[in-house]
Design a protein around this motif. Structure first.
Motif, short mmCIF file in Angstrom:
data_model
loop_
_atom_site.label_atom_id
_atom_site.label_comp_id
_atom_site.label_asym_id
_atom_site.label_seq_id
_atom_site.Cartn_x
_atom_site.Cartn_y
_atom_site.Cartn_z
N THR A 72 0.83 -1.21 0.00
CA THR A 72 0.00 0.00 0.00
C THR A 72 0.86 1.26 0.00
O THR A 72 0.58 2.22 -0.73
N LEU A 73 1.93 1.25 0.81
CA LEU A 73 2.82 2.41 0.87
C LEU A 73 3.53 2.63 -0.46
O LEU A 73 3.71 3.77 -0.91
N GLN A 74 3.94 1.54 -1.11
CA GLN A 74 4.58 1.67 -2.41
C GLN A 74 3.61 2.24 -3.44
O GLN A 74 3.98 3.09 -4.25
N SER A 75 2.37 1.77 -3.38
CA SER A 75 1.37 2.29 -4.30
C SER A 75 1.11 3.77 -4.03
O SER A 75 1.00 4.58 -4.95
N HIS A 76 1.06 4.12 -2.74
CA HIS A 76 0.85 5.52 -2.36
C HIS A 76 2.03 6.37 -2.81
O HIS A 76 1.85 7.49 -3.29
N SER A 77 3.25 5.82 -2.69
CA SER A 77 4.44 6.55 -3.11
C SER A 77 4.43 6.79 -4.61
O SER A 77 4.77 7.88 -5.08
N ARG A 78 4.01 5.78 -5.39
CA ARG A 78 3.93 5.96 -6.85
C ARG A 78 2.87 7.00 -7.20
O ARG A 78 3.03 7.78 -8.15
N TYR A 79 1.79 7.01 -6.45
CA TYR A 79 0.72 7.98 -6.68
C TYR A 79 1.24 9.39 -6.43
O TYR A 79 0.97 10.32 -7.21
N ARG A 80 2.00 9.55 -5.34
CA ARG A 80 2.57 10.85 -5.01
C ARG A 80 3.59 11.28 -6.08
O ARG A 80 3.67 12.45 -6.46
N GLU A 81 4.38 10.31 -6.58
CA GLU A 81 5.37 10.64 -7.60
C GLU A 81 4.69 11.10 -8.89
O GLU A 81 5.12 12.06 -9.53
N ALA A 82 3.61 10.40 -9.27
CA ALA A 82 2.88 10.80 -10.48
C ALA A 82 2.31 12.21 -10.31
O ALA A 82 2.30 13.00 -11.27
N PHE A 83 1.86 12.53 -9.11
CA PHE A 83 1.34 13.87 -8.84
C PHE A 83 2.43 14.92 -9.03
O PHE A 83 2.21 15.96 -9.67
N VAL A 84 3.63 14.66 -8.50
CA VAL A 84 4.74 15.61 -8.63
C VAL A 84 5.10 15.81 -10.10
O VAL A 84 5.30 16.95 -10.57
N LEU A 85 5.18 14.72 -10.86
CA LEU A 85 5.53 14.83 -12.27
C LEU A 85 4.51 15.66 -13.04
O LEU A 85 4.87 16.50 -13.88
N ASN A 86 3.24 15.44 -12.76
CA ASN A 86 2.20 16.21 -13.45
C ASN A 86 2.21 17.67 -13.00
O ASN A 86 1.87 18.57 -13.78
N LEU A 87 2.61 17.90 -11.76
CA LEU A 87 2.62 19.27 -11.24
C LEU A 87 3.75 20.09 -11.87
O LEU A 87 3.54 21.24 -12.26
N ILE A 88 4.95 19.49 -12.01
CA ILE A 88 6.07 20.25 -12.58
C ILE A 88 5.94 20.38 -14.09
O ILE A 88 6.63 21.19 -14.71
N ARG A 89 5.05 19.58 -14.69
CA ARG A 89 4.77 19.69 -16.13
C ARG A 89 3.37 20.28 -16.33
O ARG A 89 2.64 19.89 -17.23
N TYR A 90 3.03 21.18 -15.49
CA TYR A 90 1.66 21.70 -15.40
C TYR A 90 1.10 22.18 -16.73
O TYR A 90 1.76 22.90 -17.49
N GLU A 91 -0.13 21.74 -17.00
CA GLU A 91 -0.90 22.21 -18.14
C GLU A 91 -2.23 22.73 -17.61
O GLU A 91 -2.88 22.05 -16.81
#
Length: 406
Positions: free
Chosen positions: A130-149
């Motif tokens: 669950t923590l790994q899944s949560h970590s991947r979710y957080r990472e995807a959020f960061v990537l989308n945030l720094i590539r903001y559209e």
């Protein structure tokens, strides 16, 4: 953070079943079997039984209760052996069963101990998953945030809310770039992923993302001091640099962007961190840590890389490039600006006489057509030097004869 129902139903696999069997059989003198939610034996002290359908487990799973099978009952069940079978639960959901082979009276005392041990192993695995899944979710959020559209604004706001992140706070991006990265090994984490895991082990609440084979970003919220936004978050940069020196085994550079509020602030901060890194490494190749706040003007001017305005801003330095002493004059000019236009300090830094410096500055003025005693001309020359960081770029600039001084 309890495991989800879906995680609980699928957490028990052959590897975990074998771990349960190995651990429990080290402390009890009976054979242990571990079955999945369908009663199929995944692991057993008797390897020949793996893959068989376990009749006792089917009864325990159907009743959702501990089931004992004595010698008489075993004769009535195809392939059954005497023993005790207990359902395994993770997150309140049955995911399989564990069985102990032997006369019920002999193995009963070990049943609850084995089940407790098995469920602890499964719960830990489910939590890790669950923590790994949560970590991947957080990472995807960061990537989308720094590539903001702009079109993704509503989705990002929803992500931030689910992650408990106040996206309207000041967003601050740090960029880590690794050097000398070894060739990747199949199925092994890359150097940047190893660094990411080490940082998360030290700061499990960090928002991080790998943006390439050698690049890692960290996103932090920053509260400016009461004095206002003029105080840069230098302490954050220093603390992270120290942490990286402790955890990173490869040479690296660390760059900090500008802190800005709002959902688009992170993308701007990321861009400014990348520019600060590029300019900083070009100007100070031996330096390890760079900050937007220490080179705000060069970073802001870096966007002027095309158009007639950029051409005109580069013109003064381009004129220097056509003199036979261009390298010496450019070095003199750089030292003069680095010493805040203090002639005595510049002469000392260059190891030349003050009169020699005065001659060179007069020559620079003659070639550029600028008055180095006038604030506006000095500013233009400084901007020109920022936009033309290398001598090669000035030599490649297109300058017509009419542009040069007579």
């Amino acid at each position: 953070m309890p495991p989800s129902t879906d995680t609980a139903m699928h957490i028990l696999d052959t590897g975990l079943a074998q771990e349960i069997v190995a651990r429990t059989m080290r402390i009890i003198p009976f054979n242990v079997n571990v079955m999945d939610a369908h009663g199929v034996i995944l692991a057993s002290g008797n390897a020949a039984r793996v893959g068989e359908l376990h009749a006792g487990a089917l009864l325990a799973l159907a009743k959702k209760l501990t089931t004992e099978i004595d010698a008489a009952a075993a004769q009535k069940l195809h392939g059954a052996q005497p023993g005790i079978n207990l359902p395994l639960c993770v997150g309140g959901e049955i995911c399989g069963a564990v069985g102990l082979s032997g006369a019920p009276d002999a193995v009963r005392q070990f049943g609850e101990l084995v089940r407790l041990s098995a469920e602890m192993i499964l719960e830990q695995a489910a939590l890790t998953q669950t923590l790994q899944s949560h970590s991947r979710y957080r990472e995807a959020f960061v990537l989308n945030l720094i590539r903001y559209e702009p079109g993704a604004r509503a989705e990002l706001e929803g992500w931030a809310q689910r992650l408990g992140i106040d996206i309207e706070r000041m967003q601050l991006v740090f960029l880590v770039e690794l050097q000398g990265v070894p060739a990747a090994v199949d199925h092994a984490p890359s150097a940047v992923q190893v660094l990411q895991m080490r940082l998360l082990a030290r700061r499990d609440d960090a928002l991080t993302a790998t943006v390439g084979p050698t690049e890692l970003v960290l996103l932090e919220a920053w509260e400016p001091s009461r004095k206002g936004l003029e105080t840069p978050p230098q302490r954050r940069l220093d603390a992270l640099a120290q942490l990286l020196r402790e955890e990173c085994t490869l040479p690296f550079t660390l760059s900090m962007g500008i802190a800005l509020p709002g959902i688009d602030g992170a993308a701007i901060s990321y861009g400014s961190a990348r520019t600060a890194s590029r300019l900083g490494r070009a100007r100070h190749p031996q330096q390890q840590v760079f900050s937007y706040y220490e080179m705000a003007l060069p970073v802001l001017l870096s966007g002027l890389d095309s158009g007639w305005q950029a051409h005109q801003l580069r013109m003064p330095i381009a004129r220097l490039a056509h003199d036979k002493s261009r390298a010496m004059l450019r070095a003199t000019l750089s030292a003069w600006f680095e010493q805040n236009e203090n002639s005595a300090a510049t002469a000392k830094a260059l190891g030349i006489h003050r009169n020699t410096l005065d001659y060179r500055l007069r020559r620079i003025g003659e070639l550029t057509g600028l008055d180095l005693g006038a604030s506006e001309d000095k500013l233009l020359l400084y901007v020109s030097s920022l936009l033309s960081p290398t001598l090669s770029s000035t030599l490649n600039a297109t300058v017509s004869p009419d542009d040069l001084p007579a």
